[in-house]
Design a protein around this motif. Structure first.
Motif, PDB file in Angstrom:
ATOM      1  N   ARG A 219       0.820  -1.207   0.000  1.00 60.15           N
ATOM      2  CA  ARG A 219       0.000   0.000   0.000  1.00 60.15           C
ATOM      3  C   ARG A 219       0.858   1.263   0.000  1.00 60.15           C
ATOM      4  NH1 ARG A 219      -5.318   0.461   1.376  1.00 60.15           N
ATOM      5  NH2 ARG A 219      -5.270  -1.687   2.181  1.00 60.15           N
ATOM      6  N   SER A 220       2.026   1.214   0.648  1.00 55.88           N
ATOM      7  CA  SER A 220       2.899   2.379   0.747  1.00 55.88           C
ATOM      8  C   SER A 220       4.126   2.264  -0.133  1.00 55.88           C
ATOM      9  CB  SER A 220       3.347   2.576   2.200  1.00 55.88           C
ATOM     10  OG  SER A 220       3.991   1.405   2.689  1.00 55.88           O
ATOM     11  N   CYS A 221       4.131   1.314  -1.074  1.00 56.37           N
ATOM     12  CA  CYS A 221       5.295   1.101  -1.937  1.00 56.37           C
ATOM     13  C   CYS A 221       5.167   1.941  -3.201  1.00 56.37           C
ATOM     14  CB  CYS A 221       5.440  -0.379  -2.300  1.00 56.37           C
ATOM     15  SG  CYS A 221       6.903  -0.752  -3.287  1.00 56.37           S
ATOM     16  N   ALA A 222       6.274   2.539  -3.614  1.00 56.87           N
ATOM     17  CA  ALA A 222       6.247   3.375  -4.813  1.00 56.87           C
ATOM     18  C   ALA A 222       6.193   2.552  -6.086  1.00 56.87           C
ATOM     19  CB  ALA A 222       7.484   4.278  -4.840  1.00 56.87           C
ATOM     20  N   PHE A 223       6.527   1.264  -6.007  1.00 55.45           N
ATOM     21  CA  PHE A 223       6.497   0.409  -7.198  1.00 55.45           C
ATOM     22  C   PHE A 223       5.094  -0.119  -7.495  1.00 55.45           C
ATOM     23  CE2 PHE A 223      10.929  -0.053  -5.715  1.00 55.45           C
ATOM     24  CZ  PHE A 223      11.578   0.374  -6.861  1.00 55.45           C
ATOM     25  N   LEU A 224       4.107   0.215  -6.698  1.00 52.32           N
ATOM     26  CA  LEU A 224       2.745  -0.268  -6.913  1.00 52.32           C
ATOM     27  C   LEU A 224       2.031   0.605  -7.935  1.00 52.32           C
ATOM     28  CD1 LEU A 224       0.515  -2.292  -5.859  1.00 52.32           C
ATOM     29  CD2 LEU A 224      -0.273  -0.380  -4.482  1.00 52.32           C
ATOM     30  N   SER A 234      -8.341  -2.726  -3.536  1.00 53.46           N
ATOM     31  CA  SER A 234      -7.671  -3.840  -2.871  1.00 53.46           C
ATOM     32  C   SER A 234      -6.461  -4.374  -3.617  1.00 53.46           C
ATOM     33  CB  SER A 234      -8.658  -4.997  -2.661  1.00 53.46           C
ATOM     34  OG  SER A 234      -9.764  -4.592  -1.892  1.00 53.46           O
ATOM     35  N   PHE A 235      -6.270  -4.014  -4.896  1.00 51.44           N
ATOM     36  CA  PHE A 235      -5.205  -4.633  -5.676  1.00 51.44           C
ATOM     37  C   PHE A 235      -4.463  -3.595  -6.499  1.00 51.44           C
ATOM     38  CE2 PHE A 235      -8.296  -7.989  -4.961  1.00 51.44           C
ATOM     39  CZ  PHE A 235      -7.491  -9.021  -4.526  1.00 51.44           C
ATOM     40  N   GLY A 236      -3.266  -3.981  -6.880  1.00 48.71           N
ATOM     41  CA  GLY A 236      -2.445  -3.169  -7.749  1.00 48.71           C
ATOM     42  C   GLY A 236      -1.482  -4.056  -8.511  1.00 48.71           C
ATOM     43  N   LEU A 237      -0.651  -3.443  -9.350  1.00 48.46           N
ATOM     44  CA  LEU A 237       0.317  -4.163 -10.172  1.00 48.46           C
ATOM     45  C   LEU A 237       1.711  -3.835  -9.682  1.00 48.46           C
ATOM     46  CD1 LEU A 237       0.634  -5.956 -12.762  1.00 48.46           C
ATOM     47  CD2 LEU A 237       1.016  -3.830 -13.991  1.00 48.46           C
ATOM     48  N   CYS A 238       2.520  -4.877  -9.447  1.00 47.49           N
ATOM     49  CA  CYS A 238       3.890  -4.677  -8.979  1.00 47.49           C
ATOM     50  C   CYS A 238       4.782  -4.353 -10.167  1.00 47.49           C
ATOM     51  CB  CYS A 238       4.400  -5.919  -8.246  1.00 47.49           C
ATOM     52  SG  CYS A 238       6.100  -5.758  -7.649  1.00 47.49           S
ATOM     53  N   ALA A 239       5.599  -3.290 -10.043  1.00 49.30           N
ATOM     54  CA  ALA A 239       6.484  -2.864 -11.118  1.00 49.30           C
ATOM     55  C   ALA A 239       7.945  -2.911 -10.700  1.00 49.30           C
ATOM     56  CB  ALA A 239       6.112  -1.442 -11.572  1.00 49.30           C
ATOM     57  N   ASN A 240       8.257  -3.683  -9.649  1.00 52.20           N
ATOM     58  CA  ASN A 240       9.642  -3.817  -9.197  1.00 52.20           C
ATOM     59  C   ASN A 240      10.233  -5.062  -9.848  1.00 52.20           C
ATOM     60  OD1 ASN A 240      12.086  -3.918  -7.905  1.00 52.20           O
ATOM     61  ND2 ASN A 240      11.255  -3.786  -5.839  1.00 52.20           N
ATOM     62  N   GLU A 241      11.220  -4.865 -10.718  1.00 51.46           N
ATOM     63  CA  GLU A 241      11.776  -5.999 -11.461  1.00 51.46           C
ATOM     64  C   GLU A 241      12.496  -6.998 -10.563  1.00 51.46           C
ATOM     65  OE1 GLU A 241      14.777  -4.839 -14.170  1.00 51.46           O
ATOM     66  OE2 GLU A 241      15.720  -3.405 -12.805  1.00 51.46           O
ATOM     67  N   GLY A 247       5.221  -7.686 -12.268  1.00 52.01           N
ATOM     68  CA  GLY A 247       4.260  -7.908 -13.333  1.00 52.01           C
ATOM     69  C   GLY A 247       3.028  -8.663 -12.908  1.00 52.01           C
ATOM     70  N   ARG A 248       2.842  -8.915 -11.621  1.00 52.45           N
ATOM     71  CA  ARG A 248       1.687  -9.654 -11.113  1.00 52.45           C
ATOM     72  C   ARG A 248       0.748  -8.705 -10.375  1.00 52.45           C
ATOM     73  NH1 ARG A 248       2.865 -15.119 -10.699  1.00 52.45           N
ATOM     74  NH2 ARG A 248       4.470 -15.668 -12.211  1.00 52.45           N
ATOM     75  N   VAL A 249      -0.532  -9.125 -10.335  1.00 50.74           N
ATOM     76  CA  VAL A 249      -1.520  -8.399  -9.540  1.00 50.74           C
ATOM     77  C   VAL A 249      -1.342  -8.806  -8.083  1.00 50.74           C
ATOM     78  CG1 VAL A 249      -3.962  -7.979  -9.151  1.00 50.74           C
ATOM     79  CG2 VAL A 249      -3.107  -8.268 -11.475  1.00 50.74           C
ATOM     80  N   VAL A 250      -1.111  -7.836  -7.215  1.00 51.61           N
ATOM     81  CA  VAL A 250      -0.847  -8.105  -5.800  1.00 51.61           C
ATOM     82  C   VAL A 250      -1.891  -7.383  -4.957  1.00 51.61           C
ATOM     83  CG1 VAL A 250       1.622  -8.410  -6.153  1.00 51.61           C
ATOM     84  CG2 VAL A 250       0.737  -6.151  -5.627  1.00 51.61           C
ATOM     85  N   SER A 251      -2.140  -7.956  -3.787  1.00 58.37           N
ATOM     86  CA  SER A 251      -3.011  -7.302  -2.824  1.00 58.37           C
ATOM     87  C   SER A 251      -2.290  -6.111  -2.205  1.00 58.37           C
ATOM     88  CB  SER A 251      -3.428  -8.299  -1.743  1.00 58.37           C
ATOM     89  OG  SER A 251      -4.089  -7.636  -0.680  1.00 58.37           O
ATOM     90  N   CYS A 256       6.965  -7.406   0.306  1.00 61.34           N
ATOM     91  CA  CYS A 256       8.191  -8.155   0.112  1.00 61.34           C
ATOM     92  C   CYS A 256       9.357  -7.284   0.533  1.00 61.34           C
ATOM     93  CB  CYS A 256       8.348  -8.623  -1.335  1.00 61.34           C
ATOM     94  SG  CYS A 256       8.617  -7.287  -2.510  1.00 61.34           S
ATOM     95  N   GLY A 257      10.548  -7.845   0.452  1.00 59.12           N
ATOM     96  CA  GLY A 257      11.736  -7.103   0.851  1.00 59.12           C
ATOM     97  C   GLY A 257      12.149  -6.019  -0.117  1.00 59.12           C
ATOM     98  N   GLY A 258      11.479  -5.963  -1.282  1.00 62.23           N
ATOM     99  CA  GLY A 258      11.812  -4.928  -2.254  1.00 62.23           C
ATOM    100  C   GLY A 258      10.995  -3.675  -2.106  1.00 62.23           C
ATOM    101  N   HIS A 259      10.403  -3.436  -0.921  1.00 62.81           N
ATOM    102  CA  HIS A 259       9.608  -2.225  -0.685  1.00 62.81           C
ATOM    103  C   HIS A 259      10.474  -0.988  -0.891  1.00 62.81           C
ATOM    104  CE1 HIS A 259       7.078   0.718   1.354  1.00 62.81           C
ATOM    105  NE2 HIS A 259       6.084  -0.153   1.241  1.00 62.81           N
TER     106      HIS A 259
END
Length: 308
Positions: A219-224, A234-241, A247-251, A256-259
């Motif tokens: 929710r507070s990640c800039a890669f969302l 409730s969902f967004g797309l992860c853009a952290n390579e 590239g997946r739909v995440v809640s 993860c550790g890549g926040h």
């Protein structure tokens, strides 16, 4: 009321009838029927007798049929009441308790799993698929607020809008819907959205081990990358390579550790620029100084070279 009538009685188990004697002794008749129905040499030894009812008995014979491991021939015989003649009822090949059976047939639509669809494959959907609903009605009659409806005809002037008496066809409505960005004949229904959300939440949701050990949620990640529509809540797309969910739909509760804000690295200090003095001139003598002691003093006298 007596105690006998109020006493709780347990229901009795159904009584299994004893095999009829004449039917149980008709082993030869049962074997002849099994050998007549089967191929020669595939009927084995007599393996048992089971009473199916009053004067109804089934004889079992081992089967030696290749490919039917554990199967057995079942021959049912019976006799009429007060009769001594045993007659044949049915002959069939049945699986035994340890028989080798084929797996239960499952329709192809239920056998499909994520990832089974390959290049060139077509996956049809049913007309009444509960995951989908019509994107537009497609009816010939225009909606009440349409410019071609009878209700709107009375509120418009002839010089402001040209209205025809012919209602648009299904193809015309589809063309207009496509021009407005609504060209999909069917869209996701509430049921389709719910089962998709449950599937995504199970794969990349707050209950996964990765999310449990994450320093913060997506929710507070800039890669969302937020989604559109009702799924945005409730969902967004992860853009952290470097994330496992790239590239997946995440809640929004996944993590993860890549926040982006979990561990911010400080900017390394930049070295100071070199100091250059361009106004002074550095002297570089061609000969060493006279008092340095390294060489003798130069001879300044003029030699006579013998020239006249």
């Amino acid at each position: 009321m007596s105690a006998a009538t109020t006493r709780t009685r347990t229901p009795r188990a159904p009584r299994t009838p004893a095999p009829d004697r004449l039917c149980a002794e008709a082993v030869d008749l049962a074997r002849e029927a099994a050998e007549e129905a089967a191929a020669p040499g595939v009927v084995g030894e007599h393996s048992g007798v089971v009473a199916e009812g009053d004067r109804v008995v089934t004889h079992y014979f081992e089967s030696k049929e290749p490919g039917y491991l554990g199967w057995r021939w079942a021959v049912t015989v019976t006799r009429a009441s007060r009769a001594k003649n045993v007659t044949l009822d049915e002959t069939v090949l049945l699986p035994g308790p340890d028989a080798l059976l084929a797996p239960e047939w499952v329709p192809w639509s239920e056998r499909l799993r994520p990832g089974d669809l390959g290049p060139g494959d077509l996956l049809p959907t049913e007309q009444d698929d509960p995951r989908l609903e019509p994107g537009y009605t497609g009816e010939d009659a225009p909606p009440p607020n349409s410019a071609v409806s009878e209700e709107m005809r009375d509120h418009l002037d002839a010089e402001d809008a040209e209205i025809t008496d012919r209602a648009p066809t299904r193809g015309a409505i589809a063309a207009v819907a496509d021009e407005l960005g609504m060209g999909r004949a069917r869209v996701l229904s509430r049921y389709g959205l719910r089962i998709a959300a449950d599937r995504w939440d199970e794969a990349f949701g707050p209950r996964t081990p990765m999310a449990q050990a994450a320093p913060a949620s997506c929710r507070s990640c800039a890669f969302l990358v937020p989604l559109a529509g009702s799924l945005r809540q409730s969902f967004g797309l992860c853009a952290n390579e470097l994330s496992p969910a790239d590239g997946r739909v995440v809640s929004l509760e996944y993590g993860c550790g890549g926040h982006s804000e979990a561990a911010v690295m400080p900017t390394p200090p930049r070295p100071a620029p070199p100091v250059l003095d361009s106004t002074a001139v550095d002297e570089f003598p061609l000969r060493p100084a006279a008092d340095s002691g390294s060489v003798g003093a130069p001879d300044t006298t003029t030699e006579d070279l013998g020239h006249s």
